[in-house]
Design an enzyme around this catalytic site. Structure first.
Site, mmCIF file in Angstrom:
data_model
loop_
_atom_site.group_PDB
_atom_site.id
_atom_site.type_symbol
_atom_site.label_atom_id
_atom_site.label_comp_id
_atom_site.label_asym_id
_atom_site.label_seq_id
_atom_site.Cartn_x
_atom_site.Cartn_y
_atom_site.Cartn_z
ATOM 1 N N LYS A 130 1.058 -1.022 0.125
ATOM 2 C CA LYS A 130 0.076 -0.235 -0.042
ATOM 3 C C LYS A 130 0.740 1.055 0.011
ATOM 4 C CE LYS A 130 -4.439 -1.702 1.555
ATOM 5 N NZ LYS A 130 -5.378 -2.095 2.860
ATOM 6 N N LYS A 214 -4.266 -9.504 -7.770
ATOM 7 C CA LYS A 214 -5.753 -9.660 -7.146
ATOM 8 C C LYS A 214 -6.787 -9.067 -7.382
ATOM 9 C CE LYS A 214 -6.386 -8.198 -2.821
ATOM 10 N NZ LYS A 214 -6.512 -7.936 -1.362
ATOM 11 N N LYS A 217 -11.414 -4.184 -4.841
ATOM 12 C CA LYS A 217 -12.478 -3.137 -5.038
ATOM 13 C C LYS A 217 -11.557 -1.931 -5.159
ATOM 14 C CE LYS A 217 -12.867 -4.044 0.073
ATOM 15 N NZ LYS A 217 -13.716 -5.023 0.876
HETATM 16 P P1 TYM Z 1 -10.972 -6.990 3.004
HETATM 17 O O1 TYM Z 1 -12.102 -6.146 3.218
HETATM 18 O O2 TYM Z 1 -9.840 -6.600 2.022
HETATM 19 O O3 TYM Z 1 -11.445 -8.336 2.199
HETATM 20 C C1 TYM Z 1 -12.645 -9.166 2.886
HETATM 21 C C2 TYM Z 1 -12.325 -10.761 2.757
HETATM 22 O O4 TYM Z 1 -12.639 -10.839 1.243
HETATM 23 C C3 TYM Z 1 -11.176 -11.708 0.866
HETATM 24 N N1 TYM Z 1 -10.793 -11.196 -0.304
HETATM 25 C C4 TYM Z 1 -10.439 -12.232 -1.259
HETATM 26 N N2 TYM Z 1 -10.492 -13.522 -1.565
HETATM 27 C C5 TYM Z 1 -10.048 -14.261 -2.596
HETATM 28 N N3 TYM Z 1 -10.033 -13.449 -3.595
HETATM 29 C C6 TYM Z 1 -9.850 -12.018 -3.750
HETATM 30 N N4 TYM Z 1 -9.401 -11.348 -4.720
HETATM 31 C C7 TYM Z 1 -10.121 -11.514 -2.338
HETATM 32 N N5 TYM Z 1 -10.180 -10.011 -2.129
HETATM 33 C C8 TYM Z 1 -10.629 -9.943 -0.773
HETATM 34 C C9 TYM Z 1 -10.065 -11.387 2.116
HETATM 35 O O5 TYM Z 1 -9.218 -12.377 2.198
HETATM 36 C C10 TYM Z 1 -10.903 -11.259 3.308
HETATM 37 O O6 TYM Z 1 -10.978 -12.642 3.720
HETATM 38 N N6 TYM Z 1 -8.200 -7.028 6.979
HETATM 39 C C11 TYM Z 1 -9.553 -7.560 6.413
HETATM 40 C C12 TYM Z 1 -10.614 -7.097 6.970
HETATM 41 C C13 TYM Z 1 -10.375 -7.612 8.843
HETATM 42 C C14 TYM Z 1 -10.498 -8.910 9.124
HETATM 43 C C15 TYM Z 1 -10.736 -8.891 10.490
HETATM 44 C C16 TYM Z 1 -10.549 -10.229 8.567
HETATM 45 C C17 TYM Z 1 -10.467 -6.857 9.469
HETATM 46 N N7 TYM Z 1 -10.580 -7.539 10.928
HETATM 47 C C18 TYM Z 1 -10.613 -9.827 11.478
HETATM 48 C C19 TYM Z 1 -10.787 -11.195 9.275
HETATM 49 C C20 TYM Z 1 -10.759 -11.110 10.802
HETATM 50 C C21 TYM Z 1 -9.747 -6.868 5.197
HETATM 51 O O7 TYM Z 1 -8.946 -5.810 4.724
HETATM 52 O O8 TYM Z 1 -10.465 -7.634 4.028
#
Ligand code: TYM
Length: 355
Positions: A130, A214, A217
């Site tokens: 990032k 990847k 969004k």
């Molecule tokens: P975030 O919001 O980026 O994504 C949410 C979930 O979607 C999965 N994901 C994907 N899986 C497969 N292929 C992709 N292209 C893809 N893009 C996103 C992510 O792996 C995630 O599971 N840090 C986390 C949010 C968070 C969290 C937590 C997760 C905050 N606290 C506690 C688990 C437990 C995040 O930014 O996810």
């Protein structure tokens, strides 16, 4: 590890092992994508339906680690909650809430900021990605400390399992390190060492424009992703235009190794259909993309359109979504608060005000 006081001894009760509990979260920093659906949401529903206690959270406090327009953030948080419900999360069986309504997340996040080390944070690949090519000094302190709030989200519920996509693996390793260091420093066995659940064929859904990146969004190109709000025509057009190579689909999954775009589309098909990669390859061996892409588009529309339709229906009544999130927050708080009180006790904070 020594365990002078076990989790439940702190409250004077008999020690019990940690019971299976799932926690996971999604950031409302944009609309949700097919990657979020296949890598996370769809699996959240499967875990709920397996009968495990499940707690799911729209992590709005994580979202503001980068600038968010307040009006859009509120909208995206509701839309994310609508996506959970439309995908099959039952807010009576699972707890569904937004993070900022349960203040204990921020409180434990601060304590973990004092447990985690600067070096741990600076080694996080997401932090490095990032800030790549940018002035890291100008990023928010919250973005740097982000994984310690994530560890707080999980450990606040003594969650034992965390379903996520591949990109969150390192953050979960850090969560384990925080739990181990806290237990070690305070000579307790208070926090569980969590298990990442990174399972299935779609743990890393890739961009439709570049099979080595990847699907995200935050990608500037809308053509790179399928959004859960896309209508049927948009989904079909994006799949039709998805980057591929000129070869037909191979006879074995192993032959997809150096064909990232082809592999991605086959993975997406397998995940949407609930089939193994080998089965999809068997069904389409030798097919050209001119045949495979329309089949994938039909499947994607068949699976996603009912979700989009239901999201739109739910979004017509934002008051009801807010009510569901408020109810989830009350139930989340009832689990989190006693655990946080024990953390204050363990760390030596005086808590003398009534209730
Ligand atoms: P975030 O919001 O980026 O994504 C949410 C979930 O979607 C999965 N994901 C994907 N899986 C497969 N292929 C992709 N292209 C893809 N893009 C996103 C992510 O792996 C995630 O599971 N840090 C986390 C949010 C968070 C969290 C937590 C997760 C905050 N606290 C506690 C688990 C437990 C995040 O930014 O996810």
């Amino acid at each position: 590890m020594s365990s002078a006081a076990s989790p439940d001894q702190v409250g004077g009760q008999t020690p019990t092992p940690f019971k299976p509990r799932i926690f996971s979260g999604i950031q409302p920093s944009g609309g949700l994508t097919l990657g979020n659906y296949l890598g996370a949401l769809k699996r959240f529903v499967e875990k709920q339906d397996e009968g495990i206690e499940t707690i799911y959270c729209m992590v709005d406090m994580h979202a503001i680690t980068t600038w968010q327009d307040p009006v859009k953030l509120r909208q995206q948080t509701r839309e994310g909650a609508a996506a959970f419900i439309a995908a099959g999360i039952d807010p009576k069986r699972s707890i569904l809430f937004n993070q900022s309504q349960v203040g204990a997340h921020a409180e434990l996040g601060w304590i973990f900021n004092c447990v985690a080390r600067m070096g741990w944070m600076s080694r996080m690949t997401q932090w490095k990605d990032k800030t790549a090519g940018k002035n890291a000094e100008a990023e928010s302190l919250g973005l740097f400390a982000y994984p310690s709030l994530m560890a707080a989200d999980i450990l606040l519920y003594h969650a034992t399992m965390v379903p996520v996509g591949e990109d969150q693996k390192q953050h979960l390793e850090l969560c384990r390190d925080i739990a181990i260091k806290f237990n070690h420093d305070y000579k307790v066995d208070f926090f569980p060492v969590v298990e990442p659940l990174i399972e299935g064929v779609a743990t890393r859904v890739m961009s439709l424009r570049d099979g080595t990146k990847k699907m995200s969004k935050s990608d500037p190109s809308d053509q790179s992703r399928i959004n859960l709000t896309d209508d049927a025509d948009t989904i079909a057009a994006k799949i039709r235009k998805a980057k591929t190579d000129s070869l037909p689909l191979p006879e074995t999954a192993a032959e997809l190794k150096d064909r990232p775009e082809a592999r991605n589309l086959v993975n997406i098909y397998a995940a949407l259909a609930g089939h193994s990669l080998d089965q999809v390859i068997r069904d389409f061996a030798g097919a050209q993309f001119g045949t495979f892409k329309p089949a994938l588009a039909d499947l994607a529309v068949a699976k996603l359109s009912p979700i989009t339709h239901e999201m739109n229906r739910l979004m017509a009544d934002p008051g009801e979504i807010d009510r569901i999130l408020g109810d989830g927050a009350d139930r989340a708080d009832a689990i989190a608060r006693p655990i946080l009180d024990q953390v204050y006790d363990i760390t030596g904070m005086i808590r003398s005000r009534p209730g």
